[in-house]
Design an enzyme around this catalytic site. Structure first.
Site, mmCIF file in Angstrom:
data_model
loop_
_atom_site.group_PDB
_atom_site.id
_atom_site.type_symbol
_atom_site.label_atom_id
_atom_site.label_comp_id
_atom_site.label_asym_id
_atom_site.label_seq_id
_atom_site.Cartn_x
_atom_site.Cartn_y
_atom_site.Cartn_z
ATOM 1 N N GLU A 135 -1.019 -8.689 5.092
ATOM 2 C CA GLU A 135 -0.978 -8.903 6.142
ATOM 3 C C GLU A 135 -2.377 -8.820 7.391
ATOM 4 O O GLU A 135 -1.945 -8.912 7.993
ATOM 5 C CB GLU A 135 0.052 -7.875 6.297
ATOM 6 C CG GLU A 135 -0.111 -6.529 6.716
ATOM 7 C CD GLU A 135 -0.698 -5.787 5.594
ATOM 8 O OE1 GLU A 135 -1.116 -4.475 6.038
ATOM 9 O OE2 GLU A 135 -1.029 -5.982 4.232
ATOM 10 N N HIS A 161 -3.723 -5.454 0.898
ATOM 11 C CA HIS A 161 -3.054 -5.491 1.760
ATOM 12 C C HIS A 161 -3.704 -6.907 2.163
ATOM 13 O O HIS A 161 -3.878 -7.620 3.277
ATOM 14 C CB HIS A 161 -3.829 -4.563 3.203
ATOM 15 C CG HIS A 161 -3.397 -4.266 2.957
ATOM 16 N ND1 HIS A 161 -2.386 -2.811 4.493
ATOM 17 C CD2 HIS A 161 -4.214 -2.161 2.835
ATOM 18 C CE1 HIS A 161 -2.616 -1.737 3.823
ATOM 19 N NE2 HIS A 161 -3.546 -1.065 2.773
ATOM 20 N N CYS A 178 1.159 -0.987 -0.279
ATOM 21 C CA CYS A 178 -0.008 0.077 -0.436
ATOM 22 C C CYS A 178 0.879 1.492 0.435
ATOM 23 O O CYS A 178 2.096 1.665 -1.006
ATOM 24 C CB CYS A 178 -1.086 0.006 1.228
ATOM 25 S SG CYS A 178 -2.550 1.100 1.433
#
Length: 256
Positions: free
Chosen positions: A220, A218, A96
């Site tokens: 994660e 994302h 990002c």
């Protein structure tokens, strides 16, 4: 064998560094969360690590443009260290805001001295912050080591400046790693499947080695099965769809 050492850079406005640390630790790495100033002052040496992760967020408030201030810091204060890090066969991943930073610092695509970036990330076509879950299609011809064995992903996006624009020739078809897609894998799907209007529906790119990787979504944020928005309805898996990206990174780094 000693654990793979990974570094996650922290700076004012970063807000996904905790998730990044968790993902790498879950994948088996030994992780240090380090403020950019400690690297700049030489208190921490980048050379001591095998994986560098630049997390998402809004570094320095994105006051100039997304990621620009931290990009300048990396380029001007740590440019030689990063070049050596890459030359030594190590791994960099930007997520990002980290994607924005890597492009504007000339890390990906790699810029020659004095060369101006041919790609950038700018405001979403919708004119608003997009926070949603998206389907991603993985380019199987890409050399990206992070996406080996992965055909598709379902992970969140959260950005206001995620539209990739610029010279389409600046990145080859093989270096496109991820495409925004619909639930059927259509890589030409429009909004909201492509949340920002990126050229060619591009969501992630890598270098020719496959070790330097940047993406807007994302992974994660989908490490555990219970992070899936419909896990109570569909049943929770042990791990989320973003987890293999970090497993692949740590596995590769063990061979460095």
């Amino acid at each position: 064998m000693s654990k793979v050492k990974a570094i996650v850079i922290r700076s004012p406005g970063a807000n996904c560094d905790g998730e990044a640390v968790f993902a790498l630790e879950k994948a088996g790495a030994e992780v240090e969360l380090v403020h950019i100033n400690r690297l700049s002052r030489g208190e921490i040496k980048l050379a001591d690590f095998s994986i560098l992760l630049i997390p998402g967020g809004f570094t320095y408030g994105d006051d100039i443009s997304g990621g620009k201030v931290l990009a300048n810091e990396l380029k001007l204060k740590l440019g030689d260290d990063i070049d050596r890090f890459v030359a030594d066969g190590k791994l960099i991943i930007g997520i990002c805001n980290g994607f924005q930073i890597m492009i504007k610092a000339g890390i990906l695509p790699k810029l020659k001295p004095g060369e101006q970036p041919k790609l950038t990330l700018t405001y979403n076509d919708s004119g608003k912050f997009e926070c949603r879950w998206v389907h991603l299609s993985v380019n199987q011809k890409s050399p990206c080591i992070y996406t080996k064995g992965i055909e598709s992903l379902y992970v969140p996006v959260a950005h206001g400046e995620g539209k990739l624009i610029g010279d389409p020739k600046a990145i080859s078809a093989n270096n496109i790693v991820l495409y925004y897609a619909d639930e059927h894998g259509n890589r030409n799907a429009g909004y909201p499947h492509n949340p920002n209007g990126s050229i060619k529906n591009i969501a992630g790119i890598c270098d020719n080695t496959g070790r330097i990787f940047a993406l807007m979504p994302h992974p994660e944020r989908h490490i555990l099965g219970t992070q899936h928005p419909q896990w109570t309805r569909l049943g929770a898996k042990k791990y989320g769809e973003g987890f293999p990206i970090f497993q692949n990174a740590v596995k590769f780094a063990k061979g460095i």
